[in-house]
Every structure is written in structure tokens, then in C-alpha cells.
Design an enzyme around this catalytic site. Structure first.
Site, PDB file in Angstrom:
ATOM      1  N   GLY A  98      31.996   8.300 -45.149  1.00 42.95           N
ATOM      2  CA  GLY A  98      31.756   6.939 -44.229  1.00 42.95           C
ATOM      3  C   GLY A  98      32.035   5.904 -45.533  1.00 42.95           C
ATOM      4  O   GLY A  98      31.500   6.180 -46.982  1.00 42.95           O
ATOM      5  N   ASN A  99      31.551   4.794 -45.024  1.00 42.60           N
ATOM      6  CA  ASN A  99      31.071   3.746 -46.234  1.00 42.60           C
ATOM      7  C   ASN A  99      30.137   3.921 -47.308  1.00 42.60           C
ATOM      8  O   ASN A  99      30.936   3.240 -48.309  1.00 42.60           O
ATOM      9  CB  ASN A  99      30.866   2.309 -45.194  1.00 42.60           C
ATOM     10  CG  ASN A  99      31.993   2.270 -44.401  1.00 42.60           C
ATOM     11  OD1 ASN A  99      33.655   2.333 -44.389  1.00 42.60           O
ATOM     12  ND2 ASN A  99      31.822   1.737 -43.379  1.00 42.60           N
ATOM     13  N   VAL A 100      29.581   4.128 -46.825  1.00 45.96           N
ATOM     14  CA  VAL A 100      28.437   4.838 -47.733  1.00 45.96           C
ATOM     15  C   VAL A 100      28.649   5.656 -48.752  1.00 45.96           C
ATOM     16  O   VAL A 100      28.137   5.775 -49.939  1.00 45.96           O
ATOM     17  CB  VAL A 100      27.293   4.700 -46.393  1.00 45.96           C
ATOM     18  CG1 VAL A 100      25.754   4.505 -47.918  1.00 45.96           C
ATOM     19  CG2 VAL A 100      26.848   3.492 -45.770  1.00 45.96           C
ATOM     20  N   GLY A 128      28.852  13.679 -45.393  1.00 43.43           N
ATOM     21  CA  GLY A 128      29.399  11.748 -44.367  1.00 43.43           C
ATOM     22  C   GLY A 128      30.246  11.128 -45.379  1.00 43.43           C
ATOM     23  O   GLY A 128      29.265  10.957 -46.548  1.00 43.43           O
ATOM     24  N   LYS A 165      15.748  -4.095 -32.860  1.00 48.57           N
ATOM     25  CA  LYS A 165      16.777  -4.087 -32.618  1.00 48.57           C
ATOM     26  C   LYS A 165      17.746  -4.272 -31.676  1.00 48.57           C
ATOM     27  O   LYS A 165      17.388  -4.537 -30.957  1.00 48.57           O
ATOM     28  CB  LYS A 165      16.822  -2.667 -33.018  1.00 48.57           C
ATOM     29  CG  LYS A 165      18.273  -1.782 -33.656  1.00 48.57           C
ATOM     30  CD  LYS A 165      18.082  -1.917 -34.535  1.00 48.57           C
ATOM     31  CE  LYS A 165      19.558  -0.568 -35.610  1.00 48.57           C
ATOM     32  NZ  LYS A 165      19.670  -0.745 -36.342  1.00 48.57           N
TER      33      LYS A 165
END
Ligand code: NAD
Length: 366
Positions: free
Chosen positions: A193-195, A191, A91
Site C-alpha cells: 500500500g502507500n507505506v 502490504g 482516536k
């Protein structure tokens, strides 16, 4: 050139931290001309090159950035090992404000640092990054994934991640309720969001009843317009709902002492990384409370599977098919957790460690 104002780094402490979880390599990157300050951590390359995204975040201290990159890179080792990928864990973090400090030069310079690792680390998007930055990084190195589809890349991994969470949720339902059917199940999603949005769409199609929240009203309005069947709730109400399944799809650490007093679900299964505030403490606490916890790094592996396919020659169908494998892996982990009477996160960790150790012992190193 003016003298650098950075404080001396306590080397012993960093090596000590690396020794704690067997991190192989940590590269500190500084470039005065572009203002780049980054850390790349390679945790383990037994199974293959370390693939993991770069996060751009305005960390208050270098210690905070180091902490994040060490923790996240180790998580990637476990995620890829469990997903059966020939990839190690790594990462990177860039210390900075993603809204105001991004420049082409900064990401090209970062790309040069990534390239200096000779393929041992492959980067991709994470928080604060997008395909646009991957394009600039690609100008300096081939060790990058998550490129736009028009460049032969795999594009946004979120739909694949959402599908993997959905497959993991079916496995969790099978284990918890005896049937993988999600029709009629009440699911709360934190959430949008995208997911979270993609997961809501899949679940509504299956006939599940969805309660979704976000801290941004405009996102909720957009979801309600796109998927009218969802019930929109206030952010603070999400833990109090009388639901079967809680799906954390915002930030980490939402399974903690406070939320565990409120949660009424029998399954936790979502996309957010590091959902358990303290893995050992809260992993055991959910088990004692009779909640089946689907380990986050197991069910949110769709994104890394998608990136892995980009390296081989992108094939969306194949990526989705491999992501479906999360169902079987999750069932295997739930059963081994029940047989051994250990928390699910521990069963998942042990399965990942077993794969890495057996390759290492056989001398099958990347
Ligand atoms: P995103 O940024 O698109 O969505 C996250 C959403 O959560 C945002 O809309 C944000 O407003 C909302 N949010 C933040 N704090 C909240 C709170 N306290 N209450 C309610 N809503 C809140 O991110 P994403 O790509 O959808 O990813 C969701 C999570 O899954 C993240 O933790 C991410 O690290 C993890 N994840 C994502 C992928 C992927 O492919 N996108 C892969 C693996 C893991």
C-alpha cells in the site's frame, strides 16, 4: 421521531474499561438525520491535545467498535510521547461502510461533535478515510489535521511514515548487525500500500533486496512497473522467506504463534499498528527467538509527526528532519532493552510512560 432501537449501554462496564487503562473521556455520538454512529476516545492529554485519526469501519458490534477505539487511542498516547511530540492520545471510530455510507452531512455532523470537545481531541485520517472527509470536517471545526496540501495541510502522511520506518530499520540493523547499512540485506514487505510501496523504493535505492506481497494483484503489478528491482511473492509465502528483515506494512497481529514458527528473520520492523498479536506474549517470544523487534508505534510515528507540523504551520523539511529522530530513539530503546534484558516493546512503553509521568508530577499538564 421513532424510538431508538439501541440497546441499553452497560455503563459500569465502560467505566471499568476506561479505568483499566486510564482513559479520560469517551464520547458516544449519534445523529439520526445523517446516520452517524461514532465513538471518540480521549486516552491521555497530559502532554497536549489528543491527536489521532478517525477510522470508518463496518464493526459487527458496538463492543467491537468500543474495543478498537479504546485500544487505538491509548496507542496514540504512547506514539506521540515517544516521538517527543506535545500531543496526547485519542482516536475516533465511525461505525459504517466507507465505500457506501459516506456523505458530506455525516462528516460535518461528526465535525460538530469533534468541535464540542473544545480542542481536547484533534482528528485526522485513518482506515476508510481520506483528505476529502477532512475537508468536510473542517467546515465545522478547526480540530482537524491531514488536510490537502492546497488547503495548507500536510497531505498524505504515508511517505513520511515510510521514511520513519526506514530510519528505524537502519537503527535496527545497527543494533542487530553492527552496521546500519541495508545494502545487500534481504527484506520482506507485507502490504504494497502507500507505506509499503514507499518503503520498498527507499530500500531498493539503498541496494537492499526486496520481496513484497499484497492481496491485490493490481497493486503488485503497479509496484513492479514502478520499481522493477522488487521480487513479487504470493501473500501466503511472505512468512516462509529466508530474509534478514520482515516489514509488516499491511494489518496488525501478524506476529503470532503461527507466524513465529515460520519467520526466519532476525529483525522485525514495519509500519502496521499492533503487530504483536499479544504484546506481552509475543513481545517476549520474539526476544527469546533472538529477533530484534522494532516497536511499531516507535517506527511508524512519521505520520503523526507530519500531522503535528501541520498544526504548527506545515514545513515538510522540518517534518522529515524530526522523523529522522526515530533512528536515535530506536537505538536508545534497543540499548535499554538489552541492558535491562526486557522486550523492546516494554522498553518503549516505559520510556513513553516516564515522559508522561514526569510532566504530570511536575504539574506541567496541557
Ligand atoms: P494501505 O491501505 O495503503 O496499504 C495496506 C496494504 O496491505 C493494502 O494494499 C492491502 O491490500 C494490503 N494487505 C492487506 N492484507 C494483506 C495481507 N494479508 N497480505 C498482504 N497484503 C495485505 O495502508 P498504508 O497507509 O500503507 O498503511 C499500512 C499500515 O501501516 C497500516 O496498518 C496502517 O495502519 C499503518 N500506518 C500507516 C500510516 C500512514 O501514514 N499511512 C501511519 C502509521 C501506521
Amino acid at each position: 421521531m421513532p424510538a431508538t432501537a439501541t440497546k441499553a449501554i452497560p455503563e459500569g462496564q465502560i467505566l471499568g474499561r476506561m479505568e483499566q487503562h486510564d482513559h479520560e473521556e469517551v464520547l458516544f455520538c449519534f445523529d439520526r438525520a445523517t446516520g452517524l454512529k461514532a465513538i471518540i476516545a480521549i486516552h491521555d492529554t497530559t502532554l497536549g491535545p489528543a491527536l489521532g485519526g478517525t477510522r470508518m469501519w463496518p464493526y459487527a458490534t458496538e463492543a467491537e467498535a468500543l474495543n478498537d477505539v479504546l485500544r487505538l487511542s491509548r496507542g496514540m498516547t504512547y506514539k506521540s510521547a515517544l516521538a517527543g511530540l506535545d500531543l496526547g492520545g485519542g482516536k475516533a471510530v465511525i461505525i459504517g461502510d466507507a465505500r457506501t455510507q459516506k456523505t458530506e452531512a455525516m462528516f460535518r455532523r461528526f465535525g460538530q461533535f469533534v468541535d464540542s470537545l473544545n480542542g481536547r481531541y484533534i482528528t485526522a485520517e485513518d482506515v476508510g478515510m481520506s483528505t476529502a472527509e477532512m475537508v468536510n470536517i473542517k467546515k465545522e471545526t478547526n480540530s482537524v489535521a491531514g488536510l490537502p496540501e492546497e488547503m495548507g495541510g500536510s497531505g498524505d502522511p504515508s511517505p513520511v511514515t515510510a521514511y520513519g520506518v526506514y530510519c528505524g530499520m537502519k537503527a535496527a540493523a545497527k543494533q542487530a548487525y553492527g552496521s546500519e547499512r541495508l545494502s545487500g540485506r534481504k527484506v520482506s514487505i507485507q502490504g504494497g500500500g502507500n507505506v509499503g510501496r514507499g518503503l520498498a523504493a527507499l530500500l531498493v535505492k539503498d541496494g537492499a533486496q526486496i520481496f513484497i506481497t499484497d492481496i491485490h494483484e493490481d497493486k503488485l503489478a503497479a509496484i513492479k512497473a514502478e520499481i522493477p528491482e522488487v521480487n513479487v511473492v504470493k501473500p501466503e509465502a511472505i512468512f516462509e522467506l529466508d530474509v534478514d528483515i520482515y516489514a509488516p506494512c499491511a494489518l496488525g497481529a501478524t506476529v503470532n504463534d503461527e507466524t513465529l514458527k515460520k519467520l526466519k528473520c532476525s529483525v522485525i520492523c514495519g509500519a502496521a499498528n499492533n503487530q504483536l498479536a499479544d504484546e506481552a506474549v509475543h513481545g517476549m517470544a520474539v526476544m527469546r527467538k533472538g529477533i530484534l523487534y522494532a516497536p511499531d508505534f516507535l517506527v511508524n510515528a512519521g505520520g503523526i509527526i507530519n500531522c503535528a507540523w501541520e498544526r504548527k504551520g506545515y514545513n515538510r523539511k522540518a517534518a522529515m528532519r524530526q522523523t529522522e529522530g526515530i533512528y536515535d530513539t530506536a537505538l536508545r530503546i534497543f540499548r535499554s532493552s538489552a541492558d535491562l534484558d526486557i522486550p523492546t516493546y516494554l522498553a518503549a512503553n516505559q520510556a513513553a510512560e516516564h515522559r508522561i509521568t514526569s510532566m504530570r508530577e511536575a504539574g506541567l499538564r496541557f
